[in-house]
Design a protein around this motif. Structure first.
Motif, PDB file in Angstrom:
ATOM      1  N   GLY A 123      -5.015  -1.605  -7.832  1.00  0.00           N
ATOM      2  CA  GLY A 123      -4.458  -1.480  -6.497  1.00  0.00           C
ATOM      3  C   GLY A 123      -3.744  -2.699  -5.967  1.00  0.00           C
ATOM      4  N   GLY A 126      -0.697  -1.466  -4.285  1.00  0.00           N
ATOM      5  CA  GLY A 126      -0.788  -0.267  -3.472  1.00  0.00           C
ATOM      6  C   GLY A 126       0.017   0.835  -4.142  1.00  0.00           C
ATOM      7  N   GLU A 127       0.751   1.601  -3.356  1.00  0.00           N
ATOM      8  CA  GLU A 127       1.606   2.635  -3.927  1.00  0.00           C
ATOM      9  C   GLU A 127       2.779   1.982  -4.646  1.00  0.00           C
ATOM     10  OE1 GLU A 127       4.361   6.495  -2.658  1.00  0.00           O
ATOM     11  OE2 GLU A 127       3.242   5.384  -1.125  1.00  0.00           O
ATOM     12  N   LYS A 220       2.722  -3.438  -1.512  1.00  0.00           N
ATOM     13  CA  LYS A 220       2.122  -4.738  -1.223  1.00  0.00           C
ATOM     14  C   LYS A 220       2.887  -5.917  -1.815  1.00  0.00           C
ATOM     15  CE  LYS A 220      -2.598  -2.883  -0.960  1.00  0.00           C
ATOM     16  NZ  LYS A 220      -3.985  -2.982  -1.516  1.00  0.00           N
TER      17      LYS A 220
END
Length: 316
Positions: A123, A126-127, A220
């Motif tokens: 992660g 993030g996306e 991010k």
């Protein structure tokens, strides 16, 4: 590549180099005390448990099918075959025989890309929004039977789908022929993966500057892998706003901290051979390339060539 595989197999615990075959002889002097066998049938007759196929792409299918019929676990150097249709026959033969069939996309074993995939999975970005690759450098004298798309871009297609954990959905491309050869020597390809990530690949072998870079951008920040040096750098989105209005107007996100990670750097080919060994022993890793994945990569590569030839976007 055969000479490098021979060296690494000798150095890999749990593996022993017991036979080599090359109808052209042993011009790199890798056989040591082993006889140089004339063909794949002689190799099979030596009683091997597993094999690495490092022959010209046009012969991958013939050699791999012979090994599958003989019950030999096999890793085929990339691409899996000369066409996706041939690759599907190879993959089916190993699946039907219950054998380990792998494809040698060694970039998956680069320390920077291994660390990148793990951080994406954890992660850190993030996306994920976008993956771009750049693979440029001088012409390699070893290549004679394929163009830059099947030789080099195939690496980028494989590693992109692997990093994103998603297959390709569409591709568009442009190619150029500048060296006087039959095959293309430059390609610009763009596409979209099934999970919505957009991708682009810049690949050629006409640049005096060698570049091997993969950039993954997400909500991010961005991860940048230099696979020539094995370095991985994270560029975080910043939280401090700029007070310079004319600059701020041209920025999407603020610049944050940049971190270059300290990585353990092992030879990728050695890691690849260990993955092959472990898969045979029932312990597959995420970096091991299955033949099914190899067929998908070749399908995408053929779609890139078709898109360039016909000036269309190809849906996969």
């Amino acid at each position: 590549m055969g000479r490098h595989h021979a060296r690494v197999v000798r150095e890999t615990p749990g593996m022993e180099l017991v036979a080599v075959a090359d109808p052209g002889g042993d011009r790199f002097a890798v056989a040591g005390g082993l006889p140089v066998l004339p063909d794949v049938q002689a190799l099979i007759a030596a009683g091997i448990d597993a094999a690495v196929v490092a022959v010209p792409t046009a012969h991958h299918e013939e050699v791999a099918l012979a090994l599958a019929a003989a019950g030999v676990h096999t890793m085929v150097e990339k691409p899996i075959a000369h066409t996706a249709e041939a690759g599907a026959r190879v993959a089916a033969a190993f699946e039907d025989a219950g054998l380990v069939g792998a494809v040698g996309y060694v970039e998956r074993c680069n320390p920077a890309l291994l660390a990148m995939r793990q951080r994406i999975a954890d992660g850190a970005l993030g996306e994920v929004y976008q993956i771009t690759t750049s693979r440029q450098g001088p012409f390699p004298g070893r290549i004679s039977d394929v163009g830059v798309v099947k030789d080099l871009a195939t690496h980028d297609v494989d590693l992109t789908a692997w990093l994103a954990q998603s297959p390709y959905a569409t591709v568009s491309a442009q190619v150029a022929h500048r060296s006087g050869r039959q095959h293309e020597d430059m390609v610009l390809a763009t596409g979209r993966l099934a999970n919505g990530i957009i991708v682009s690949h810049t690949v050629n072998w006409l640049s005096p500057r060698k570049e091997r870079q993969t950039v993954v951008t997400g909500e991010k920040g961005a991860l940048v892998a230099d696979t020539t040096t094995g370095d991985l750098t994270f560029y975080a989105n910043g939280t401090t706003t700029t007070q310079w209005d004319t600059v701020a107007a041209f920025r999407g996100v603020a610049e944050g901290d940049a971190i270059r990670y300290a990585l353990t750097k092992r030879e990728p080919l050695r890691v690849e051979q260990e993955n092959f060994r472990d898969t045979i022993n029932g312990h597959p890793t995420t970096a091991a390339v299955t033949m099914t994945e190899g067929v998908h990569t070749l399908t995408v590569v053929e779609a890139i060539l078709r898109a360039a030839a016909e000036g269309i976007t190809v849906d996969l």
